[in-house]
Design a protein around this motif. Structure first.
Motif, mmCIF file in Angstrom:
data_model
loop_
_atom_site.group_PDB
_atom_site.id
_atom_site.type_symbol
_atom_site.label_atom_id
_atom_site.label_comp_id
_atom_site.label_asym_id
_atom_site.label_seq_id
_atom_site.Cartn_x
_atom_site.Cartn_y
_atom_site.Cartn_z
ATOM 1 N N LYS A 46 0.578 -1.109 0.042
ATOM 2 C CA LYS A 46 -0.700 -0.217 -0.043
ATOM 3 C C LYS A 46 0.919 1.263 0.124
ATOM 4 C CE LYS A 46 -3.142 0.751 3.509
ATOM 5 N NZ LYS A 46 -4.196 0.269 4.634
ATOM 6 N N LYS A 51 -1.811 2.428 -3.163
ATOM 7 C CA LYS A 51 -2.716 2.749 -2.231
ATOM 8 C C LYS A 51 -4.229 2.174 -2.384
ATOM 9 C CE LYS A 51 -4.252 7.418 -3.521
ATOM 10 N NZ LYS A 51 -4.584 8.745 -2.843
ATOM 11 N N PHE A 52 -4.988 1.552 -3.310
ATOM 12 C CA PHE A 52 -5.314 1.163 -4.272
ATOM 13 C C PHE A 52 -5.943 -0.012 -3.842
ATOM 14 C CE2 PHE A 52 -8.251 4.272 -6.529
ATOM 15 C CZ PHE A 52 -6.887 5.663 -6.854
ATOM 16 N N GLN A 53 -4.466 -1.042 -3.943
ATOM 17 C CA GLN A 53 -4.601 -2.210 -3.368
ATOM 18 C C GLN A 53 -5.329 -2.997 -4.469
ATOM 19 O OE1 GLN A 53 -5.320 -1.744 0.978
ATOM 20 N NE2 GLN A 53 -2.878 -2.775 0.948
ATOM 21 N N PHE A 63 4.261 9.161 -11.805
ATOM 22 C CA PHE A 63 3.623 9.653 -11.395
ATOM 23 C C PHE A 63 2.382 7.642 -10.865
ATOM 24 C CE2 PHE A 63 -0.921 9.590 -13.764
ATOM 25 C CZ PHE A 63 -1.918 10.810 -12.697
ATOM 26 N N ARG A 64 1.958 7.969 -10.312
ATOM 27 C CA ARG A 64 0.651 6.982 -9.948
ATOM 28 C C ARG A 64 -0.221 6.450 -10.743
ATOM 29 N NH1 ARG A 64 2.833 4.757 -4.241
ATOM 30 N NH2 ARG A 64 4.863 4.799 -3.966
ATOM 31 N N LEU A 65 -1.126 5.814 -11.027
ATOM 32 C CA LEU A 65 -2.456 5.473 -11.373
ATOM 33 C C LEU A 65 -2.689 4.200 -11.928
ATOM 34 C CD1 LEU A 65 -4.490 7.647 -12.973
ATOM 35 C CD2 LEU A 65 -3.346 6.826 -15.346
ATOM 36 N N ASN A 66 -4.222 4.472 -10.983
ATOM 37 C CA ASN A 66 -5.418 2.801 -11.293
ATOM 38 C C ASN A 66 -6.629 2.440 -11.841
ATOM 39 O OD1 ASN A 66 -4.853 1.682 -8.457
ATOM 40 N ND2 ASN A 66 -4.087 3.100 -7.816
ATOM 41 N N GLU A 67 -6.848 1.901 -12.547
ATOM 42 C CA GLU A 67 -8.397 2.364 -13.239
ATOM 43 C C GLU A 67 -7.662 2.314 -14.360
ATOM 44 O OE1 GLU A 67 -11.101 1.406 -12.335
ATOM 45 O OE2 GLU A 67 -10.848 1.639 -10.508
ATOM 46 N N ALA A 70 -9.267 4.545 -17.248
ATOM 47 C CA ALA A 70 -7.738 6.064 -16.794
ATOM 48 C C ALA A 70 -5.996 5.607 -17.268
ATOM 49 C CB ALA A 70 -7.926 6.484 -15.382
ATOM 50 N N ARG A 73 -6.594 6.248 -20.885
ATOM 51 C CA ARG A 73 -6.820 7.067 -21.781
ATOM 52 C C ARG A 73 -5.668 8.278 -21.116
ATOM 53 N NH1 ARG A 73 -11.962 7.488 -18.999
ATOM 54 N NH2 ARG A 73 -13.889 6.861 -20.749
ATOM 55 N N TYR A 74 -4.818 7.677 -20.518
ATOM 56 C CA TYR A 74 -3.508 8.484 -20.283
ATOM 57 C C TYR A 74 -2.474 8.079 -21.009
ATOM 58 C CZ TYR A 74 0.650 9.612 -17.575
ATOM 59 O OH TYR A 74 1.974 10.267 -16.793
ATOM 60 N N LYS A 77 -2.915 9.873 -24.557
ATOM 61 C CA LYS A 77 -2.593 11.443 -24.542
ATOM 62 C C LYS A 77 -1.222 11.443 -25.035
ATOM 63 C CE LYS A 77 -5.012 14.447 -23.056
ATOM 64 N NZ LYS A 77 -5.710 15.502 -22.037
ATOM 65 N N LEU A 78 -0.451 10.107 -24.442
ATOM 66 C CA LEU A 78 1.503 11.039 -24.511
ATOM 67 C C LEU A 78 2.105 9.850 -25.076
ATOM 68 C CD1 LEU A 78 1.865 10.873 -20.741
ATOM 69 C CD2 LEU A 78 1.191 12.299 -21.834
#
Lengths: 231, 231
Positions: A46, A51-53, A63-67, A70, A73-74, A77-78
């Motif tokens: 965590k 933190k979403f686990q 940069f941390r990203l879940n889902e 998302a 999409r992220y 764009k890059l």
């Protein structure tokens, strides 16, 4: 390597994003996490990773990203990726989004509820599943698949949005196809359009789709040995 | 008027998009649909307005679109709206998306399941709700709100993504705030951060937020008269 991808091939959205990364030719460092070993549930995980686990997620230059959606999409764009996967055009993008939003409660909830009820909970507890509970989740699932076919595959088009595959198809196909884990056959259950469409998705995503299906196939064997034989 | 907005103030995503349209100053023709009268369930409605038969949706110069989040993304690309509501910046947009994807199964499912179990089904059937079933949905809801607070309101920031309100806040606030329909108080249930945050959202969206709450408040009275008094 600036993009780290944390996933487990046993998780449906993990598979969808993995195949997308491969097809879109986005360089990444694969970071496998074992859900069945509970690796994502520790306090250390965590703090250090997410933190979403829950899986999948990315670390991208800090940069941390879940889902899953998302993340797609992220990255769309890059990175320069084939435009059909997540279109730039307002209307085409909106139609992909429309499916991806509908997906959660329209389809995903019913697929995983049926798999948990008829397989995963009985396997973990050692109890024979309740026939009544299985019939209930199967009925809801059948309605969800009927809705999916009517709403997204009913017109004269190959994929959810026109004739080109998008992430909406991949997300949906990975979800529906895992029903084979509990020996639920979409042809047998009279969804012929879904059967044809899923074969198209598989061809389009060869060999990455097939590569990730091995663990799902193994679970279909475990289901046969641990639960179905007792029913 | 080229943008027609079909909604019912009793539907949570209908309220969220309505407030967004007002705040973002997007001109639209309001097309109210009465869910309780079953106006969206007819064959004529399916053909003429929306094959999804769910609210909200838009008709925009002949283009039809469902799903609240897909609608907001689509309109954000077409209209000049304050950047905080659906940011252009990759990271900020990804964080808004992360919440909006988590929302469906992380929060929405638990809010509406609790409301249906403890209020709407008993009201429609005339039966006293099962105390055991209510306690189960309440327990799951409490866990969901705890997750929401920990994952999205835990750092030193005013809103889900930093110090500016976004559509993620509006979507979440409309969902949580409707729990007052079944007299579930987020302060009483010890979620003080949610209580403060929701007051901030209300202030920011005045008077449109308050305008749409009237029908929710009326349902809270119906709940008192038809169900709570029997418990």
């Amino acid at each position: 390597m600036s993009l780290k991808y944390f996933f487990d091939p046993l998780s449906q959205p993990s598979r969808a994003v993995y195949i997308f990364l491969k097809i879109a030719n986005i360089p990444f460092e694969p970071c496998p996490v074992k859900i069945v070993a509970g690796e994502h549930r520790t306090e250390e995980f965590k703090e250090k990773y997410s933190k979403f686990q829950r899986l999948p997620f990315i670390h991208h230059n800090g940069f941390r990203l879940n889902e899953s959606v998302a993340i797609v999409r992220y990255l769309s764009k890059l990175y320069k990726i084939p435009g059909n996967w997540y279109p730039n055009d307002s209307k085409a993008q909106a139609e992909v989004d429309e499916y991806l939003e509908w997906h959660h409660l329209g389809l995903r909830y019913h697929c995983y509820t049926h798999i948990w009820t008829s397989f995963l909970i009985p396997m973990m507890t050692g109890r024979t599943p309740s026939e009544k509970a299985i019939q209930k989740t199967k009925k809801n699932l059948s309605k969800a698949l009927k809705d999916f076919e009517r709403l997204f595959l009913s017109e004269n088009k190959k994929y959810i949005v026109g004739d080109q595959i998008s992430f909406a198809d991949l997300q949906a196909a990975c979800e529906i196809d895992q029903l084979k884990m509990v020996h639920y056959d979409v042809q047998e259950e009279t969804f012929p359009k879904i059967k044809i469409w899923i074969e198209n998705v598989k061809k389009e995503c060869y060999p990455h789709y097939q590569e990730l299906q091995r663990e799902v196939d193994e679970l279909a064997d475990v289901y046969q040995q641990t639960v179905k034989s007792k029913l």
